[in-house]
Design a protein around this motif. Structure first.
Motif, short mmCIF file in Angstrom:
data_model
loop_
_atom_site.label_atom_id
_atom_site.label_comp_id
_atom_site.label_asym_id
_atom_site.label_seq_id
_atom_site.Cartn_x
_atom_site.Cartn_y
_atom_site.Cartn_z
N PRO A 8 5.29 -0.40 -9.99
CA PRO A 8 6.10 0.63 -9.33
C PRO A 8 5.86 0.61 -7.82
O PRO A 8 4.82 0.16 -7.35
CB PRO A 8 5.57 1.94 -9.96
N PHE A 9 6.84 1.09 -7.06
CA PHE A 9 6.70 1.15 -5.61
C PHE A 9 7.40 2.40 -5.10
O PHE A 9 8.30 2.94 -5.75
CB PHE A 9 7.25 -0.11 -4.95
N ASP A 10 6.99 2.85 -3.93
CA ASP A 10 7.53 4.08 -3.36
C ASP A 10 8.84 3.86 -2.61
O ASP A 10 9.75 4.69 -2.68
CB ASP A 10 6.52 4.73 -2.42
N ASP A 11 8.92 2.77 -1.87
CA ASP A 11 10.12 2.48 -1.09
C ASP A 11 10.16 0.97 -0.82
O ASP A 11 9.28 0.22 -1.25
CB ASP A 11 10.17 3.29 0.21
N GLU A 12 11.17 0.54 -0.10
CA GLU A 12 11.36 -0.88 0.17
C GLU A 12 10.16 -1.49 0.89
O GLU A 12 9.68 -2.57 0.52
CB GLU A 12 12.62 -1.03 1.03
N ASP A 14 7.05 -0.52 0.86
CA ASP A 14 5.93 -0.58 -0.07
C ASP A 14 6.08 -1.75 -1.04
O ASP A 14 5.11 -2.47 -1.32
CB ASP A 14 5.83 0.75 -0.84
N ALA A 15 7.29 -1.97 -1.53
CA ALA A 15 7.53 -3.10 -2.44
C ALA A 15 7.24 -4.43 -1.75
O ALA A 15 6.60 -5.31 -2.33
CB ALA A 15 8.97 -3.06 -2.95
N LYS A 18 3.43 -4.85 -1.25
CA LYS A 18 2.75 -5.20 -2.51
C LYS A 18 3.04 -6.64 -2.91
O LYS A 18 2.15 -7.36 -3.35
CB LYS A 18 3.18 -4.25 -3.63
#
Length: 92
Positions: A8-12, A14-15, A18
């Motif tokens: 899972p990620f919070d926003d673009e 963050d993705a 990661k």
């Protein structure tokens, strides 16, 4: 061995952070309905190949290889020609 990670990620941002934090960088996939987002995210991913809305579709003319711990060099395409050939000059 191949590594696949789904997280899972919070926003673009963050993705992307990661994805780029991995020591492996052979391939990445971006799944989205937004073509602009696909281009934006793909350009920021540190991977040898990035697919959009698909995975592991490789043409014989497209270089194939990874970054970091995912290998050295490239297969397929012009990049591989240099790895498998040597130039030679003959002067008469």
């Amino acid at each position: 061995a191949p590594v696949v990670c789904i997280a899972p990620f919070d926003d673009e941002a963050d993705a992307i952070a990661k994805a780029n934090a991995s020591a492996y960088a052979l391939g990445a996939a971006v799944w989205t309905r937004d073509v602009g987002r696909a281009h934006r995210v793909a350009s920021k991913l540190h991977a040898g190949v990035t697919w959009v809305n698909c995975h592991h579709r490789n043409g014989p003319d497209a270089p194939w290889g990874g970054f970091l711990k995912s290998g050295v060099g490239r297969e397929n395409g012009r990049d591989s020609q240099n790895a498998y050939t040597a130039s030679k000059t003959l002067v008469v």
